[in-house]
Design a protein around this motif. Structure first.
Motif, PDB file in Angstrom:
ATOM      1  N   LEU A  54       0.852  -1.163   0.199  1.00  0.00           N
ATOM      2  CA  LEU A  54       0.107  -0.015  -0.103  1.00  0.00           C
ATOM      3  C   LEU A  54       0.851   1.354   0.007  1.00  0.00           C
ATOM      4  O   LEU A  54       1.711   1.284   0.951  1.00  0.00           O
ATOM      5  CB  LEU A  54      -0.946   0.020   1.172  1.00  0.00           C
ATOM      6  CG  LEU A  54      -1.924   1.142   1.458  1.00  0.00           C
ATOM      7  CD1 LEU A  54      -3.044   0.796   2.077  1.00  0.00           C
ATOM      8  CD2 LEU A  54      -1.329   2.267   2.023  1.00  0.00           C
ATOM      9  N   GLY A  55       0.574   2.135  -1.020  1.00  0.00           N
ATOM     10  CA  GLY A  55       1.471   3.251  -1.066  1.00  0.00           C
ATOM     11  C   GLY A  55       1.539   4.187  -2.445  1.00  0.00           C
ATOM     12  O   GLY A  55       0.442   3.780  -3.040  1.00  0.00           O
ATOM     13  N   HIS A  56       2.316   4.888  -2.337  1.00  0.00           N
ATOM     14  CA  HIS A  56       2.519   5.897  -3.682  1.00  0.00           C
ATOM     15  C   HIS A  56       3.967   5.969  -4.105  1.00  0.00           C
ATOM     16  O   HIS A  56       4.771   6.027  -3.231  1.00  0.00           O
ATOM     17  CB  HIS A  56       1.616   7.231  -3.654  1.00  0.00           C
ATOM     18  CG  HIS A  56       2.428   8.131  -2.717  1.00  0.00           C
ATOM     19  ND1 HIS A  56       2.463   8.088  -1.235  1.00  0.00           N
ATOM     20  CD2 HIS A  56       3.142   9.194  -3.080  1.00  0.00           C
ATOM     21  CE1 HIS A  56       3.147   9.336  -0.896  1.00  0.00           C
ATOM     22  NE2 HIS A  56       3.582   9.692  -2.024  1.00  0.00           N
ATOM     23  N   ALA A  57       4.056   5.843  -5.444  1.00  0.00           N
ATOM     24  CA  ALA A  57       5.435   6.142  -5.838  1.00  0.00           C
ATOM     25  C   ALA A  57       5.741   7.496  -5.887  1.00  0.00           C
ATOM     26  O   ALA A  57       6.996   8.119  -5.846  1.00  0.00           O
ATOM     27  CB  ALA A  57       5.834   5.478  -7.003  1.00  0.00           C
ATOM     28  N   ASP A  58       4.816   8.321  -6.461  1.00  0.00           N
ATOM     29  CA  ASP A  58       5.427   9.892  -6.858  1.00  0.00           C
ATOM     30  C   ASP A  58       4.118  10.684  -6.154  1.00  0.00           C
ATOM     31  O   ASP A  58       2.875  10.380  -5.865  1.00  0.00           O
ATOM     32  CB  ASP A  58       5.142  10.052  -8.330  1.00  0.00           C
ATOM     33  CG  ASP A  58       6.055   9.130  -8.938  1.00  0.00           C
ATOM     34  OD1 ASP A  58       7.436   9.515  -8.785  1.00  0.00           O
ATOM     35  OD2 ASP A  58       5.767   8.359 -10.001  1.00  0.00           O
ATOM     36  N   GLY A  59       4.736  11.956  -5.950  1.00  0.00           N
ATOM     37  CA  GLY A  59       3.575  12.892  -5.448  1.00  0.00           C
ATOM     38  C   GLY A  59       3.712  14.283  -6.490  1.00  0.00           C
ATOM     39  O   GLY A  59       4.198  15.174  -5.898  1.00  0.00           O
ATOM     40  N   ILE A  60       3.292  13.884  -7.394  1.00  0.00           N
ATOM     41  CA  ILE A  60       3.649  15.161  -8.586  1.00  0.00           C
ATOM     42  C   ILE A  60       2.088  15.893  -8.543  1.00  0.00           C
ATOM     43  O   ILE A  60       1.166  15.402  -8.851  1.00  0.00           O
ATOM     44  CB  ILE A  60       3.641  14.555  -9.838  1.00  0.00           C
ATOM     45  CG1 ILE A  60       5.055  13.954 -10.045  1.00  0.00           C
ATOM     46  CG2 ILE A  60       3.744  15.926 -10.976  1.00  0.00           C
ATOM     47  CD1 ILE A  60       5.490  13.425 -11.242  1.00  0.00           C
ATOM     48  N   GLY A 118       0.328   6.331   5.678  1.00  0.00           N
ATOM     49  CA  GLY A 118       0.724   6.595   4.454  1.00  0.00           C
ATOM     50  C   GLY A 118      -0.307   7.139   3.551  1.00  0.00           C
ATOM     51  O   GLY A 118      -1.526   7.194   4.002  1.00  0.00           O
ATOM     52  N   ILE A 119       0.066   7.534   2.479  1.00  0.00           N
ATOM     53  CA  ILE A 119      -0.982   7.901   1.545  1.00  0.00           C
ATOM     54  C   ILE A 119      -0.985   7.138   0.179  1.00  0.00           C
ATOM     55  O   ILE A 119       0.175   6.716  -0.144  1.00  0.00           O
ATOM     56  CB  ILE A 119      -0.652   9.511   0.994  1.00  0.00           C
ATOM     57  CG1 ILE A 119      -0.756  10.380   2.238  1.00  0.00           C
ATOM     58  CG2 ILE A 119      -1.516   9.754  -0.158  1.00  0.00           C
ATOM     59  CD1 ILE A 119      -0.634  11.806   1.820  1.00  0.00           C
ATOM     60  N   SER A 120      -2.023   6.551   0.081  1.00  0.00           N
ATOM     61  CA  SER A 120      -2.345   5.648  -1.055  1.00  0.00           C
ATOM     62  C   SER A 120      -2.868   6.244  -2.323  1.00  0.00           C
ATOM     63  O   SER A 120      -3.886   7.085  -2.179  1.00  0.00           O
ATOM     64  CB  SER A 120      -3.031   4.487  -0.781  1.00  0.00           C
ATOM     65  OG  SER A 120      -3.394   3.668  -1.912  1.00  0.00           O
ATOM     66  N   THR A 121      -2.293   6.308  -3.677  1.00  0.00           N
ATOM     67  CA  THR A 121      -2.895   6.792  -4.751  1.00  0.00           C
ATOM     68  C   THR A 121      -3.528   5.433  -5.606  1.00  0.00           C
ATOM     69  O   THR A 121      -3.751   5.920  -6.748  1.00  0.00           O
ATOM     70  CB  THR A 121      -1.794   7.505  -5.449  1.00  0.00           C
ATOM     71  OG1 THR A 121      -0.649   6.447  -5.754  1.00  0.00           O
ATOM     72  CG2 THR A 121      -1.009   8.571  -4.648  1.00  0.00           C
ATOM     73  N   GLN A 122      -3.709   4.264  -5.255  1.00  0.00           N
ATOM     74  CA  GLN A 122      -4.047   3.368  -5.795  1.00  0.00           C
ATOM     75  C   GLN A 122      -5.673   3.810  -6.012  1.00  0.00           C
ATOM     76  O   GLN A 122      -6.200   4.380  -5.125  1.00  0.00           O
ATOM     77  CB  GLN A 122      -4.012   2.130  -5.244  1.00  0.00           C
ATOM     78  CG  GLN A 122      -4.620   1.764  -3.911  1.00  0.00           C
ATOM     79  CD  GLN A 122      -4.131   0.656  -3.310  1.00  0.00           C
ATOM     80  OE1 GLN A 122      -3.180  -0.045  -3.481  1.00  0.00           O
ATOM     81  NE2 GLN A 122      -4.786   0.144  -2.283  1.00  0.00           N
ATOM     82  N   PRO A 177      -4.860   9.695   2.381  1.00  0.00           N
ATOM     83  CA  PRO A 177      -4.350   9.642   3.822  1.00  0.00           C
ATOM     84  C   PRO A 177      -4.982   8.292   4.270  1.00  0.00           C
ATOM     85  O   PRO A 177      -6.215   8.424   4.547  1.00  0.00           O
ATOM     86  CB  PRO A 177      -4.541  10.792   4.479  1.00  0.00           C
ATOM     87  CG  PRO A 177      -4.848  11.908   3.509  1.00  0.00           C
ATOM     88  CD  PRO A 177      -5.268  10.978   2.117  1.00  0.00           C
ATOM     89  N   VAL A 178      -3.992   7.395   4.815  1.00  0.00           N
ATOM     90  CA  VAL A 178      -4.890   6.102   5.160  1.00  0.00           C
ATOM     91  C   VAL A 178      -4.695   6.112   6.892  1.00  0.00           C
ATOM     92  O   VAL A 178      -3.562   6.185   7.324  1.00  0.00           O
ATOM     93  CB  VAL A 178      -3.920   4.700   4.666  1.00  0.00           C
ATOM     94  CG1 VAL A 178      -4.701   3.630   5.100  1.00  0.00           C
ATOM     95  CG2 VAL A 178      -4.234   4.994   2.987  1.00  0.00           C
ATOM     96  N   GLY A 179      -5.557   6.205   7.559  1.00  0.00           N
ATOM     97  CA  GLY A 179      -5.643   6.033   9.011  1.00  0.00           C
ATOM     98  C   GLY A 179      -6.051   4.667   9.525  1.00  0.00           C
ATOM     99  O   GLY A 179      -5.699   3.558   8.995  1.00  0.00           O
ATOM    100  N   LEU A 180      -7.130   4.622  10.414  1.00  0.00           N
ATOM    101  CA  LEU A 180      -7.295   3.397  11.190  1.00  0.00           C
ATOM    102  C   LEU A 180      -7.948   2.609  10.140  1.00  0.00           C
ATOM    103  O   LEU A 180      -7.647   1.181  10.182  1.00  0.00           O
ATOM    104  CB  LEU A 180      -8.224   3.578  12.377  1.00  0.00           C
ATOM    105  CG  LEU A 180      -7.485   4.157  13.666  1.00  0.00           C
ATOM    106  CD1 LEU A 180      -8.409   4.407  14.646  1.00  0.00           C
ATOM    107  CD2 LEU A 180      -6.246   3.277  14.132  1.00  0.00           C
TER     108      LEU A 180
END
Length: 438
Positions: A228-234, A390-394, A401-404
């Motif tokens: 779970l996550g993101h590769a880029d923050g453009i 973390g932050i997921s862009t999927q 933003p991923v919380g509980l």
């Protein structure tokens, strides 16, 4: 991270440590809401009590990083002073007060008389988190993991080793004063261990990478564990033709300069051609006064942007005080540019036209899409999550933003009185499928 690196099998010692985390997580997942809440509060108290030790350890890391010439963006993420620790502790306390994510009945259906189905939220199990710099990530993730009944295996970058050790020690001492076993939080400190973590399928249920494009891509390519996550923050800010210019300038400056190393800082400013004369000169002056290096296309340069942008600038996450500026013919060209060059993280529009705002919000396929506000709001703490893993862009949830809620799954439970499937279906008993109260 070097794609040529081989991923070793975990050592017996690492397997034992991971198994201990899993056992502790199973016990944690059985505790009630009050016990988990008190454990997180105890973690906050321990962090507060040992804040000076943590800050001193961070200074040691910063000195080593400076000697090794760590990139400015990573150095900014590494820094952990007293106010930042205090803010992190406040986040932990906020996590403690959040509603319990476990044991929620999401579905309740009578399949037949005396045969009832329910869907209940339960912990994931064990999360493995690999991150660069950002020692405060240990605090955020540990608090969310314990609150949601999960174990966590954490691996920070070597540049943050002293900070991570100090934080991890405080967290475990806090847990020791609660009903939760300290073994539920494990810290890895070597590259070999972080690589072997990717082979712990069966013991680890989710990998969360927080760092560079290269780090995320490497992890995605070298593990069978879900990532779970993101590769880029453009991220982009589009300034429309009908706009409050002064407001748009404030939003642009904040989105770029509030924390340029963050993944939610804008990297590209798109400006409607009809807003160039009224908006861009003031924006250029404010951004340059804030120390931002501006690179623009031909029209942006004609309006005062001092440097030329190249094709690569539209696809670059600077993580620094650098901003690419492009003049567009209108909303449609802005949408096309974002679709082509964006990373589906966070994108914003500044406009006074509600119809164009709604079109932007409905058309941009990003985890966060904003109207007349800074992209820097893309953050779990600011959303009221207390913290984020973390932050997921999927596209599939969890997203943004991923919380509980990102650390729980669900389980179907069926209670009966001797029923068998052969009694139902063709020629047998019909299902009632009657909704029952949640």
């Amino acid at each position: 991270m070097d794609q040529a690196l081989s991923v070793p099998d975990p050592t017996p010692e690492l397997l034992q440590r991971a198994a201990a985390v899993r056992r502790a997580a199973l016990e944690l997942g059985r505790l009630d809401n009050g016990a988990r809440r008190r454990a997180v509060e105890a973690m906050a108290e321990a962090l507060e009590a040992e804040s000076e030790v943590i800050v001193a350890a961070n200074r040691q890391d910063l000195e080593s990083a400076e000697a090794e010439g760590l990139a400015p963006a990573l150095a900014a993420r590494l820094r952990l002073d007293g106010p930042k620790v205090a803010s992190a502790v406040e986040g932990v306390r906020q996590v403690a007060q959040l509603e319990d994510p476990l044991g929620r009945r999401q579905l309740h259906t009578e399949l037949d008389r005396g045969l009832e189905l329910e869907r209940i939220t339960v912990p994931l199990g064990v999360v493995g988190v690999i991150f660069e710099a950002r020692p405060d990530a240990v605090i955020q993730i540990a608090s969310l993991a314990v609150r949601s009944g999960n174990g966590a295996i954490l691996k920070g970058g070597r540049e943050a080793n002293a900070s991570c050790r100090a934080i991890h020690g405080a967290l475990r001492r806090g847990l020791a004063a609660s009903a939760v076993g300290p073994e539920v939080l494990e810290l890895l400190t070597s590259r070999e261990e972080s690589l072997a973590l990717l082979r712990l399928d069966g013991l680890v249920d989710l990998i969360i990478p927080r760092g560079s494009n290269a780090l995320v891509r490497f992890i995605q390519d070298h593990t069978r564990i879900p990532v779970l996550g993101h590769a880029d923050g453009i991220c982009h800010l589009y300034v429309d033709r009908e706009v409050d210019g002064a407001q748009a300038v404030r939003i642009a400056v904040d989105s770029k300069t509030h924390y340029p190393a963050a993944c939610n800082a804008i990297e590209t400013l798109l400006v409607h051609r009809q807003a160039v004369a009224t908006f861009l000169p003031a924006a250029i002056a404010a951004l340059r006064a804030a120390g931002v290096e501006l690179r623009g296309d031909a029209e942006a340069q004609a309006a005062g942007v001092p440097m030329a942008a190249c094709d690569a600038d539209w696809d670059t996450e600077y993580g620094d005080l650098i901003l690419a500026v492009k003049v567009v013919s209108g909303l449609e060209e802005a949408l096309e540019h974002i679709a082509r060059h964006g990373s589906r993280h966070t994108d914003a529009i500044c406009t006074s036209d509600p119809e164009r705002a709604e079109r932007f919000l409905a058309s941009v396929d990003s985890a966060g899409v904003y109207h007349n506000c800074s992209t820097r709001f893309a953050d779990g703490f600011r959303y009221g999550f207390g913290a984020e893993v973390g932050i997921s862009t999927q596209t599939l949830p969890p997203r943004g933003p991923v919380g509980l809620e990102g650390l729980v799954t669900y389980r179907y439970r069926l209670r009966g009185h001797g029923q068998i499937a052969a009694d139902y279906g063709s020629g047998g008993r019909p299902y009632s499928h009657r909704p029952l109260p949640l």
